[in-house]
Design a protein around this motif. Structure first.
Motif, short mmCIF file in Angstrom:
data_model
loop_
_atom_site.label_atom_id
_atom_site.label_comp_id
_atom_site.label_asym_id
_atom_site.label_seq_id
_atom_site.Cartn_x
_atom_site.Cartn_y
_atom_site.Cartn_z
N LYS A 101 0.92 -1.01 0.00
CA LYS A 101 0.01 -0.06 -0.10
C LYS A 101 0.67 1.38 0.20
O LYS A 101 2.15 1.35 0.37
N HIS B 148 -1.69 -4.70 -4.57
CA HIS B 148 -2.76 -3.87 -3.83
C HIS B 148 -2.17 -2.93 -2.92
O HIS B 148 -1.24 -3.33 -2.09
N TRP C 173 -5.71 5.13 -3.56
CA TRP C 173 -6.65 4.80 -2.48
C TRP C 173 -6.86 6.29 -1.46
O TRP C 173 -5.61 6.68 -1.20
N ASN D 234 -8.66 1.67 -5.45
CA ASN D 234 -9.44 1.12 -4.51
C ASN D 234 -10.49 2.00 -3.77
O ASN D 234 -10.12 3.22 -3.47
N GLU D 235 -11.79 1.41 -3.61
CA GLU D 235 -12.81 2.32 -2.77
C GLU D 235 -12.92 3.61 -3.39
O GLU D 235 -13.03 4.49 -2.49
N GLN E 104 -14.31 -6.86 -3.18
CA GLN E 104 -13.58 -7.29 -1.64
C GLN E 104 -14.38 -8.33 -1.01
O GLN E 104 -13.63 -9.31 -0.47
N HIS F 112 -16.09 -8.27 2.20
CA HIS F 112 -16.14 -8.56 3.47
C HIS F 112 -17.61 -8.39 4.10
O HIS F 112 -18.36 -7.55 4.07
N GLU G 167 -11.19 -10.14 -1.41
CA GLU G 167 -10.83 -9.89 0.07
C GLU G 167 -12.05 -10.77 0.77
O GLU G 167 -12.51 -10.20 1.81
N TRP H 69 -9.59 -13.23 2.71
CA TRP H 69 -8.72 -12.19 3.25
C TRP H 69 -7.99 -12.52 4.84
O TRP H 69 -8.75 -12.00 5.86
N TRP I 42 -8.34 -8.96 10.09
CA TRP I 42 -8.51 -7.44 10.42
C TRP I 42 -9.71 -7.15 11.18
O TRP I 42 -9.79 -6.09 11.77
C1 GLA Z 1 -9.98 -2.86 2.50
C2 GLA Z 1 -8.80 -2.80 1.83
C3 GLA Z 1 -7.87 -3.85 2.40
C4 GLA Z 1 -7.64 -3.76 3.98
C5 GLA Z 1 -8.99 -4.05 4.33
C6 GLA Z 1 -8.93 -4.67 5.93
O1 GLA Z 1 -10.70 -3.99 2.07
O2 GLA Z 1 -8.89 -3.09 0.70
O3 GLA Z 1 -6.59 -3.61 1.79
O4 GLA Z 1 -7.20 -2.83 4.26
O5 GLA Z 1 -9.71 -3.14 4.02
O6 GLA Z 1 -7.69 -5.30 5.98
#
Ligand code: GLA
Length: 601
Positions: free
Chosen positions: A234, A273, A277, A333-334, A424, A426, A458, A503, A511
């Motif tokens: 990153k 990755h 961002w 990203n995002e 991603q 999550h 992820e 992930w 995380w």
């Molecule tokens: C996002 C990011 C990842 C990571 C997650 C938490 O999904 O893309 O790189 O930071 O948040 O681990």
């Protein structure tokens, strides 16, 4: 030997490419083996500067016996030097001989040290293996035998001197005893990567700490053929403030070196990755004079900085790990807001600002999401051709966000800038509802309808501290893998779901809070119901070979003659480079086809 150490020994032997040739063919015999052998002729072997500003650069002709050697520059303290994590290759309780050749233009006192950690307490100890006074301009070998305590691991070698002068090192070896029968035992372990080899890659992440954990790395070898750095590539891990100028952005792979080395040595592909961002990017990158409290720069200045960062990241990877299969990269990203008002009226942009509560410094500088297309344009210019360029985001099944991502990515794809969309993922274990299987697969199919590739990048499925059961979690993992398989089975799909990546290696390394237990292995790294459910999806007799997966990297198309590579070197060396002290150039002296040939001198 306890299990963890046995695995360490076994994976160590498996991954040491240089070591394999040293083994006798007869399995089961014990012989001396080079467990580590870094000559820097091609890759950097996981060596990195032990401080941000310390640069390691392999250069032709400066090494031991005029080979390629590694120079160490930018040291500001005597503890600055070169380090490499070698825990993957070594175990506690074994005697190894450590050797490295060192050189400096000045007379120096060199130190070779080894740190290792107690596997129960994580307590680190550093031991000086040897120290030697060297003469100016003379190559000298530092060598010592050492047996680290029985219950230790996470070995790190470090080379320093008593000054802050530059130095060069080369030909690092660690020699020990190994049982070659362990090699075939490890090679035979089959896991998720093999089960789904004919459909897509199966991936996971490593970070600076999990890459040192031999239980985790052994399980990566078994289950995954794609690795992403959790944090180490990153912007906040790769930008070097002290080496930034307006026209050249300093980057370093120091944090990612061990992970890239692991991938190279084990034939595991890497997802990069991420380049652009709003989060985990230092504020100074967007400010005048690279000063976090300065004014925002103009978009024209930011264009230059972004181009240089992207260019230098791809160049650093190519220079340091040319053998790394960097098969995909999250360019941006995002960038699409969760807020439906912003997706409707602000082109999907996040709020501008200093990344407090999800605000974006990129939007602050550009006033819009215009930086996204620029990022892809630069990435296309500098990324290797085999690296697919991805837009990656979360909450993609949320209708307004999904549609904004769709429109932006469709336009980028039609301009030839984007290759795929990363979901991603999550999510929670609820089969229905917001991130339920139906909403999820609707988004997946909508993105695939663009014609681009898709990866689940992820995936973790939270049980929300016991709100959902192991069975619900397993069902949802299965449904997502099934959706990816179903798509790839569809005759019109061209196998465009190219990876499903988890992930986190286990519930102790996630995380999100450990009690949410979102992963395939539990906190003791035992496979959970989700894991066994996934490995029951395809009968073992139909599993493929995940170390050489089929059908999911972009096929190289042969040319009109059916050739996969052709160059007659007309005014172009076609990426051929001199090795050692050789130079290559195009020459009209003698040509086989056309008027020029490649001259090696
Ligand atoms: C996002 C990011 C990842 C990571 C997650 C938490 O999904 O893309 O790189 O930071 O948040 O681990």
């Amino acid at each position: 030997m306890n299990k963890q150490k046995w695995l360490a020994g076994l994976t160590a032997v498996l991954c040491s490419a240089g070591a394999l040739s040293c083994f006798p063919a007869i399995s089961g015999t014990v012989s001396a083996a080079e467990l580590v052998s870094n000559d820097f002729e091609v890759n950097y072997g996981g060596w990195y500067g032990s401080a941000d500003a310390v640069a390691l650069t392999a250069e032709d002709g400066i090494g031991h016996n005029t080979s390629r050697g590694m120079s160490v520059t930018g040291r500001t303290s005597t503890s600055d030097g070169a380090s490499a994590e070698k825990g993957f290759y070594l175990s506690g309780g074994e005697t190894y001989t450590y050797s490295v050749w060192v050189y400096s233009e000045t007379a120096e006192r060199f130190h070779l040290s080894l740190s290792c950690a107690d596997l129960d307490t994580a307590q680190e100890t550093e031991t000086e293996l040897t120290a030697k006074q060297t003469r100016a301009g003379k190559w000298t070998e530092l060598s010592a035998s050492y047996r680290a305590p029985e219950n230790s691991g996470e070995f790190r070698m470090t080379i320093t001197t008593d000054s802050t002068n530059d130095f060069v090192f080369d030909d690092v070896t660690v020699t020990g005893k190994s049982d070659s029968s362990e090699v075939s035992a490890a090679a035979e372990e089959k896991g998720l990567k093999d089960e789904f080899a004919d459909y897509f890659r199966v991936g996971n992440i490593l970070n600076g700490s999990t890459v040192k954990n031999s239980t985790i790395t052994a399980s990566v070898l078994k289950d995954y053929n794609s690795i992403e750095c959790e944090n180490e590539t990153k912007p906040d891990a790769t930008l070097v403030q002290s080496q930034c100028s307006e026209t050249n952005i300093g980057v370093s792979l120091n944090n990612a070196a061990s992970i890239m080395d692991f991938c190279v040595n084990n034939n595991i592909a890497m997802r990069g990755h991420t380049l652009v961002w709003h989060s985990q990017t230092p504020l100074w990158f967007f400010k005048e004079n690279f000063n976090a409290s300065g004014n925002w720069v103009s978009s024209a200045v930011m264009d230059q900085r972004m181009e240089s960062y992207i260019k230098n990241m791809f160049a650093a990877i190519k220079t340091q790990y040319p053998d790394l299969n960097l098969y995909a990269y999250d360019v941006a990203n995002e960038c699409i807001s969760d807020d439906s008002n912003r997706t409707a009226n602000n082109g999907g942009t996040r709020e501008p600002g200093e990344n407090i509560s999800g605000q974006s410094p990129w939007v602050q500088v550009y006033g819009s999401n215009a930086f996204v297309e620029k990022a892809f344009t630069y990435a296309r210019k500098y990324a290797p051709e085999s690296c697919a360029l991805y837009y990656n985001d979360y909450n993609e099944y949320w209708d307004h966000k999904r549609d904004a991502i769709y429109s932006m990515c469709k336009s980028l794809y039609e301009k030839g800038l984007l290759d795929g969309i990363g979901m991603q993922s999550h999510i929670n274990a609820d089969y229905d509802g917001f991130s339920g299987v139906s909403a999820y697969t609707t988004a997946m199919k909508k993105f695939l309808s663009i014609g681009c590739d898709l990866q689940i990048t992820e995936l973790d499925i939270t049980m929300e501290n016991g709100k959902y059961t192991l069975q619900q979690q397993a069902d949802k993992y299965k449904a997502i893998f099934q959706a990816a398989m179903d798509w790839n089975k569809n005759p019109s799909s061209d196998g465009r779901v190219t990876a499903v990546c988890i992930w986190g290696p286990n519930d102790a390394n996630t995380w999100i809070k450990t009690e949410n237990t979102p992963l395939l292995y539990d906190t003791n790294h035992q496979p959970k119901l989700a894991y066994t459910t996934l490995t029951s999806m395809i009968p073992q007799s139909e599993w493929g070979d995940g170390s050489n997966p089929g059908g999911n990297d972009k096929p190289i198309e042969p040319n009109e003659y059916g050739w996969y590579f052709q160059s007659t070197f007309e005014g172009d060396t076609d990426s051929w480079e001199g090795r050692g002290s050789a130079d290559v150039l195009t020459s009209g002296r003698t040509a086989y086809v056309g008027s020029e040939a490649l001259l090696v001198q």
